[in-house]
Design an enzyme around this catalytic site. Structure first.
Site, PDB file in Angstrom:
ATOM      1  N   LYS A 119       0.832  -1.213   0.000  1.00  0.00           N
ATOM      2  CA  LYS A 119       0.000   0.000   0.000  1.00  0.00           C
ATOM      3  C   LYS A 119       0.865   1.261   0.000  1.00  0.00           C
ATOM      4  O   LYS A 119       0.491   2.268  -0.590  1.00  0.00           O
ATOM      5  CB  LYS A 119      -0.951  -0.006   1.200  1.00  0.00           C
ATOM      6  CG  LYS A 119      -1.968  -1.134   1.075  1.00  0.00           C
ATOM      7  CD  LYS A 119      -3.317  -0.807   1.662  1.00  0.00           C
ATOM      8  CE  LYS A 119      -4.319  -1.845   1.195  1.00  0.00           C
ATOM      9  NZ  LYS A 119      -5.396  -2.119   2.098  1.00  0.00           N
ATOM     10  N   LYS A 204      -3.949 -11.083  -7.021  1.00  0.00           N
ATOM     11  CA  LYS A 204      -5.108 -11.521  -6.250  1.00  0.00           C
ATOM     12  C   LYS A 204      -6.314 -10.627  -6.566  1.00  0.00           C
ATOM     13  O   LYS A 204      -6.159  -9.422  -6.727  1.00  0.00           O
ATOM     14  CB  LYS A 204      -4.697 -11.437  -4.772  1.00  0.00           C
ATOM     15  CG  LYS A 204      -5.795 -11.396  -3.782  1.00  0.00           C
ATOM     16  CD  LYS A 204      -5.281 -11.018  -2.411  1.00  0.00           C
ATOM     17  CE  LYS A 204      -5.439  -9.528  -2.171  1.00  0.00           C
ATOM     18  NZ  LYS A 204      -5.594  -9.121  -0.789  1.00  0.00           N
ATOM     19  N   LYS A 207     -10.618  -5.808  -3.706  1.00  0.00           N
ATOM     20  CA  LYS A 207     -11.662  -4.781  -3.733  1.00  0.00           C
ATOM     21  C   LYS A 207     -11.112  -3.438  -4.197  1.00  0.00           C
ATOM     22  O   LYS A 207     -11.824  -2.630  -4.743  1.00  0.00           O
ATOM     23  CB  LYS A 207     -12.236  -4.602  -2.323  1.00  0.00           C
ATOM     24  CG  LYS A 207     -13.314  -5.608  -1.971  1.00  0.00           C
ATOM     25  CD  LYS A 207     -13.907  -5.289  -0.612  1.00  0.00           C
ATOM     26  CE  LYS A 207     -13.500  -6.327   0.387  1.00  0.00           C
ATOM     27  NZ  LYS A 207     -13.671  -6.000   1.766  1.00  0.00           N
TER      28      LYS A 207
HETATM   29  P1  TYM Z   1     -10.601  -8.360   3.643  1.00  0.00           P
HETATM   30  O1  TYM Z   1     -11.770  -7.513   3.977  1.00  0.00           O
HETATM   31  O2  TYM Z   1      -9.594  -7.841   2.679  1.00  0.00           O
HETATM   32  O3  TYM Z   1     -11.075  -9.758   3.096  1.00  0.00           O
HETATM   33  C1  TYM Z   1     -12.049 -10.516   3.770  1.00  0.00           C
HETATM   34  C2  TYM Z   1     -11.768 -11.995   3.598  1.00  0.00           C
HETATM   35  O4  TYM Z   1     -11.759 -12.353   2.220  1.00  0.00           O
HETATM   36  C3  TYM Z   1     -10.549 -13.058   1.925  1.00  0.00           C
HETATM   37  N1  TYM Z   1     -10.126 -12.712   0.555  1.00  0.00           N
HETATM   38  C4  TYM Z   1      -9.868 -13.593  -0.404  1.00  0.00           C
HETATM   39  N2  TYM Z   1      -9.927 -14.945  -0.433  1.00  0.00           N
HETATM   40  C5  TYM Z   1      -9.618 -15.564  -1.599  1.00  0.00           C
HETATM   41  N3  TYM Z   1      -9.255 -14.898  -2.719  1.00  0.00           N
HETATM   42  C6  TYM Z   1      -9.184 -13.550  -2.744  1.00  0.00           C
HETATM   43  N4  TYM Z   1      -8.844 -12.906  -3.854  1.00  0.00           N
HETATM   44  C7  TYM Z   1      -9.504 -12.841  -1.546  1.00  0.00           C
HETATM   45  N5  TYM Z   1      -9.544 -11.526  -1.223  1.00  0.00           N
HETATM   46  C8  TYM Z   1      -9.922 -11.469   0.072  1.00  0.00           C
HETATM   47  C9  TYM Z   1      -9.546 -12.567   2.940  1.00  0.00           C
HETATM   48  O5  TYM Z   1      -8.505 -13.494   3.117  1.00  0.00           O
HETATM   49  C10 TYM Z   1     -10.411 -12.422   4.174  1.00  0.00           C
HETATM   50  O6  TYM Z   1     -10.563 -13.662   4.832  1.00  0.00           O
HETATM   51  N6  TYM Z   1      -7.501  -7.925   7.533  1.00  0.00           N
HETATM   52  C11 TYM Z   1      -8.743  -8.510   7.071  1.00  0.00           C
HETATM   53  C12 TYM Z   1      -9.945  -8.147   7.921  1.00  0.00           C
HETATM   54  C13 TYM Z   1      -9.818  -8.477   9.377  1.00  0.00           C
HETATM   55  C14 TYM Z   1      -9.828  -9.772   9.944  1.00  0.00           C
HETATM   56  C15 TYM Z   1      -9.746  -9.560  11.358  1.00  0.00           C
HETATM   57  C16 TYM Z   1      -9.905 -11.053   9.431  1.00  0.00           C
HETATM   58  C17 TYM Z   1      -9.717  -7.575  10.388  1.00  0.00           C
HETATM   59  N7  TYM Z   1      -9.680  -8.233  11.564  1.00  0.00           N
HETATM   60  C18 TYM Z   1      -9.719 -10.627  12.237  1.00  0.00           C
HETATM   61  C19 TYM Z   1      -9.882 -12.131  10.316  1.00  0.00           C
HETATM   62  C20 TYM Z   1      -9.792 -11.907  11.696  1.00  0.00           C
HETATM   63  C21 TYM Z   1      -9.026  -8.029   5.665  1.00  0.00           C
HETATM   64  O7  TYM Z   1      -8.622  -6.966   5.269  1.00  0.00           O
HETATM   65  O8  TYM Z   1      -9.872  -8.818   4.986  1.00  0.00           O
END
Ligand code: TYM
Length: 339
Positions: A119, A204, A207
């Site tokens: 980022k 990957k 969003k």
């Molecule tokens: P975030 O919001 O980016 O994504 C949410 C979940 O979706 C999964 N994911 C994917 N899985 C497969 N292929 C992809 N292209 C893909 N893009 C996203 C992510 O692995 C995630 O499981 N840091 C985290 C949010 C968070 C969190 C937590 C997660 C904050 N606190 C505590 C677990 C536990 C995040 O930004 O996810």
């Protein structure tokens, strides 16, 4: 009456950021897995709006996104009678614990996080345009998980480094102040842990990428899904080279397999040498068939805001005592003052 520990199911915790629209990567990597395993655990699912504000958000859109994501969680199958579904900022213990961790985490650990580095690079390396929250982001994530003493965290593959850091933070605190936190494990789905961008299958699906044909939103209508998959990158071969598919074809096959739940064997009988036009048609039909019921249920839930808000309020009330108890212990261990 206290429930004997042996009868209690292990607790799981996970969350998503309410930024942009959830895409099929979020669904296949995380959300669908949550819905599938929820009854085997004591599940807590969060909508992490405090993580979202590490980059600038429009306040009104952010608030609306929280309810949209809650509706998608339920539409994808989370059962609110069993799974807690709440918004992070409703429980102030998250930031309280995050501050305590901030004071124990070495600077270098955070500087090594690849997401932060990526980022920073996106912002042209200009440190004056990057919020400190982005740097501290993984500390808040560790607090989310450790607050609830979760044993398991179901996420996609891109969260592995943050999970490693979470374990290190817990172990460090336990070593410094005495055993306080459960060390959580990561749980990845068998298929779909890393869905790639349709326009660039070496990256990957994300969003924040704003290329029009990069990702499939869970709310995309069938025509848009068809168009996006139709434009998905393949390669110059005429059909599926099963032994050695290129990255784009491999991604389409993964999307199909994850949605269909077909076995490896069934996949290997069906797809070899299939022309790309036919492959894309099959993937499109499969994706649309699986998204249709989610979209229908989502629309119903968005029409019933009182119900949705009731779920968010009730869940937060249910899990807050767990978080508050953990923070109480962490404060006591670190010597923070209490009367
Ligand atoms: P975030 O919001 O980016 O994504 C949410 C979940 O979706 C999964 N994911 C994917 N899985 C497969 N292929 C992809 N292209 C893909 N893009 C996203 C992510 O692995 C995630 O499981 N840091 C985290 C949010 C968070 C969190 C937590 C997660 C904050 N606190 C505590 C677990 C536990 C995040 O930004 O996810």
């Amino acid at each position: 009456m206290e429930i004997p520990a042996a009868l209690m199911k292990p607790r799981i915790f996970s969350g998503m950021q309410p930024t942009g629209e959830l895409h099929i990567g979020n669904y296949l990597g995380a959300l669908r897995n949550w819905a599938r395993i929820q009854y085997d655990y004591e599940p807590i699912f969060c909508i992490v709006d405090q993580h979202a504000i590490t980059v600038r958000q429009d306040p009104k859109t952010l608030r609306e996104s929280c309810e949209k994501v809650a509706a998608l969680y339920l539409a994808a199958g989370l059962d609110p009678a069993h799974s807690a579904v709440f918004v992070q900022s409703q429980i102030s213990a998250h930031v309280e614990l995050a501050w305590i961790f901030t004071c124990t985490v070495p600077f270098g650990w955070l500087g090594r996080m690849t997401q932060f580095k990526a980022k920073t690079l996106q912002a042209g390396g200009n440190q004056d345009s990057i919020g400190t929250g982005l740097f501290l982001y993984p500390v808040l994530m560790a607090a989310d998980i450790l607050l609830y003493q979760a044993k398991l965290v179901p996420v996609g593959d891109d969260q592995s480094q943050h999970m490693e850091l979470t374990r290190n933070i817990a172990a460090r605190f336990n070593k410094l102040y005495g055993r306080t936190f459960e060390i959580p494990a990561t749980k990845l789905p068998m298929v779909g842990a890393r869905i790639m961008g349709l326009d660039d299958p070496t990256r990957k699906m994300s969003k924040s990428a704003n290329a029009p044909n990069h990702s499939i939103s869970l709310l995309d209508p069938p025509g848009r899904v068809r168009k996006k998959i139709g434009r998905a990158k393949t390669d110059s071969q005429p059909g599926v080279n099963w032994e050695n598919p290129g990255a784009g074809v491999s991604n389409l096959l993964t999307i199909f397999q994850a949605f269909s739940d077909w076995s490896d064997e069934r996949m290997s009988l069906h797809f070899p040498d299939m022309r790309y036009g036919a492959l894309k048609k099959e993937v499109t039909e499969m994706v649309n068939a699986k998204l249709e019921p989610i979209q229908r249920r989502f629309a119903e839930l968005m029409d019933n805001r009182d119900y949705l808000r009731g779920v968010l309020r009730g869940s937060a009330a249910r899990v807050a005592p767990i978080a508050e108890e953990t923070v109480r212990q962490a404060k006591k261990r670190t010597g923070l003052y209490s009367l």
